[in-house]
Motif scaffolding. Sequence first.
Motif, PDB file in Angstrom:
ATOM      1  N   VAL A   1       0.841  -1.202   0.000  1.00  0.00           N
ATOM      2  CA  VAL A   1       0.000   0.000   0.000  1.00  0.00           C
ATOM      3  C   VAL A   1       0.873   1.249   0.000  1.00  0.00           C
ATOM      4  CG1 VAL A   1      -1.635   1.350   1.366  1.00  0.00           C
ATOM      5  CG2 VAL A   1      -2.005  -1.089   1.021  1.00  0.00           C
ATOM      6  N   CYS A   2       1.922   1.259   0.827  1.00  0.00           N
ATOM      7  CA  CYS A   2       2.830   2.407   0.856  1.00  0.00           C
ATOM      8  C   CYS A   2       3.534   2.589  -0.483  1.00  0.00           C
ATOM      9  CB  CYS A   2       3.861   2.243   1.966  1.00  0.00           C
ATOM     10  SG  CYS A   2       3.174   2.404   3.608  1.00  0.00           S
ATOM     11  N   LEU A   3       3.951   1.491  -1.101  1.00  0.00           N
ATOM     12  CA  LEU A   3       4.596   1.562  -2.404  1.00  0.00           C
ATOM     13  C   LEU A   3       3.633   2.119  -3.450  1.00  0.00           C
ATOM     14  CD1 LEU A   3       7.126   0.819  -4.106  1.00  0.00           C
ATOM     15  CD2 LEU A   3       5.981  -1.351  -4.572  1.00  0.00           C
ATOM     16  N   GLY A   4       2.402   1.647  -3.432  1.00  0.00           N
ATOM     17  CA  GLY A   4       1.410   2.135  -4.387  1.00  0.00           C
ATOM     18  C   GLY A   4       1.093   3.604  -4.200  1.00  0.00           C
ATOM     19  N   VAL A   5       0.927   4.027  -2.965  1.00  0.00           N
ATOM     20  CA  VAL A   5       0.652   5.445  -2.694  1.00  0.00           C
ATOM     21  C   VAL A   5       1.843   6.302  -3.120  1.00  0.00           C
ATOM     22  CG1 VAL A   5       0.291   7.137  -0.843  1.00  0.00           C
ATOM     23  CG2 VAL A   5      -1.015   5.015  -0.874  1.00  0.00           C
ATOM     24  N   GLY A   6       3.049   5.854  -2.815  1.00  0.00           N
ATOM     25  CA  GLY A   6       4.243   6.592  -3.222  1.00  0.00           C
ATOM     26  C   GLY A   6       4.373   6.676  -4.729  1.00  0.00           C
ATOM     27  N   PHE A   7       4.058   5.588  -5.424  1.00  0.00           N
ATOM     28  CA  PHE A   7       4.115   5.593  -6.884  1.00  0.00           C
ATOM     29  C   PHE A   7       3.130   6.598  -7.477  1.00  0.00           C
ATOM     30  CE2 PHE A   7       2.623   4.021 -10.996  1.00  0.00           C
ATOM     31  CZ  PHE A   7       3.825   4.003 -11.690  1.00  0.00           C
ATOM     32  N   VAL A   8       1.898   6.562  -6.984  1.00  0.00           N
ATOM     33  CA  VAL A   8       0.873   7.470  -7.503  1.00  0.00           C
ATOM     34  C   VAL A   8       1.231   8.921  -7.194  1.00  0.00           C
ATOM     35  CG1 VAL A   8      -1.546   8.170  -7.267  1.00  0.00           C
ATOM     36  CG2 VAL A   8      -0.952   5.756  -7.481  1.00  0.00           C
ATOM     37  N   LEU A   9       1.663   9.194  -5.970  1.00  0.00           N
ATOM     38  CA  LEU A   9       2.043  10.572  -5.631  1.00  0.00           C
ATOM     39  C   LEU A   9       3.244  11.038  -6.442  1.00  0.00           C
ATOM     40  CD1 LEU A   9       1.586  10.722  -1.764  1.00  0.00           C
ATOM     41  CD2 LEU A   9       0.212  11.853  -3.512  1.00  0.00           C
ATOM     42  N   GLY A  10       4.240  10.173  -6.609  1.00  0.00           N
ATOM     43  CA  GLY A  10       5.404  10.542  -7.401  1.00  0.00           C
ATOM     44  C   GLY A  10       5.054  10.781  -8.851  1.00  0.00           C
ATOM     45  N   TRP A  11       4.144   9.993  -9.371  1.00  0.00           N
ATOM     46  CA  TRP A  11       3.727  10.144 -10.762  1.00  0.00           C
ATOM     47  C   TRP A  11       2.924  11.431 -10.954  1.00  0.00           C
ATOM     48  CZ3 TRP A  11      -1.476   8.640 -12.598  1.00  0.00           C
ATOM     49  CH2 TRP A  11      -1.618   8.781 -13.985  1.00  0.00           C
ATOM     50  N   ARG A  12       2.055  11.742  -9.989  1.00  0.00           N
ATOM     51  CA  ARG A  12       1.199  12.926 -10.121  1.00  0.00           C
ATOM     52  C   ARG A  12       1.944  14.220  -9.785  1.00  0.00           C
ATOM     53  NH1 ARG A  12      -2.576  12.922 -13.261  1.00  0.00           N
ATOM     54  NH2 ARG A  12      -3.679  14.471 -12.079  1.00  0.00           N
ATOM     55  N   LEU A  13       2.963  14.161  -8.950  1.00  0.00           N
ATOM     56  CA  LEU A  13       3.647  15.376  -8.499  1.00  0.00           C
ATOM     57  C   LEU A  13       4.963  15.636  -9.201  1.00  0.00           C
ATOM     58  CD1 LEU A  13       2.983  15.096  -4.662  1.00  0.00           C
ATOM     59  CD2 LEU A  13       1.750  16.503  -6.317  1.00  0.00           C
ATOM     60  N   ARG A  14       5.306  14.809 -10.197  1.00  0.00           N
ATOM     61  CA  ARG A  14       6.590  15.011 -10.860  1.00  0.00           C
ATOM     62  C   ARG A  14       6.596  16.329 -11.638  1.00  0.00           C
ATOM     63  NH1 ARG A  14       5.490  10.498 -15.329  1.00  0.00           N
ATOM     64  NH2 ARG A  14       4.306  11.817 -16.712  1.00  0.00           N
ATOM     65  N   HIS A  15       7.763  16.865 -11.857  1.00  0.00           N
ATOM     66  CA  HIS A  15       7.901  18.125 -12.580  1.00  0.00           C
ATOM     67  C   HIS A  15       7.805  17.867 -14.071  1.00  0.00           C
ATOM     68  CE1 HIS A  15       8.980  20.379  -9.039  1.00  0.00           C
ATOM     69  NE2 HIS A  15       9.765  19.361  -8.685  1.00  0.00           N
ATOM     70  N   TRP A  16       7.135  18.729 -14.765  1.00  0.00           N
ATOM     71  CA  TRP A  16       7.000  18.587 -16.213  1.00  0.00           C
ATOM     72  C   TRP A  16       8.087  19.347 -16.850  1.00  0.00           C
ATOM     73  CZ3 TRP A  16       3.914  15.062 -18.282  1.00  0.00           C
ATOM     74  CH2 TRP A  16       2.906  14.534 -17.482  1.00  0.00           C
TER      75      TRP A  16
END
Length: 51
Positions: A36-51
């Motif tokens: 669950v922590c890995l999944g949440v971290g993946f989603v947050l990292g994907w959504r908050l990455r710099h464009w």
Amino acid sequence: MFSRALQPGCELQPFHDLGEYLKVYAREKPGTAALVCLGVGFVLGWRLRHW
């Protein structure tokens, strides 16, 4: 755990109770908690990455 809520004059502490529940759950099922922590971290990292 819930007997404290039934006592008169006792204030409810939902965030504290949620934290305690998550700690107990993580101790009982560490693999699930890690995924669950890995999944949440993946989603947050994907959504908050710099464009």
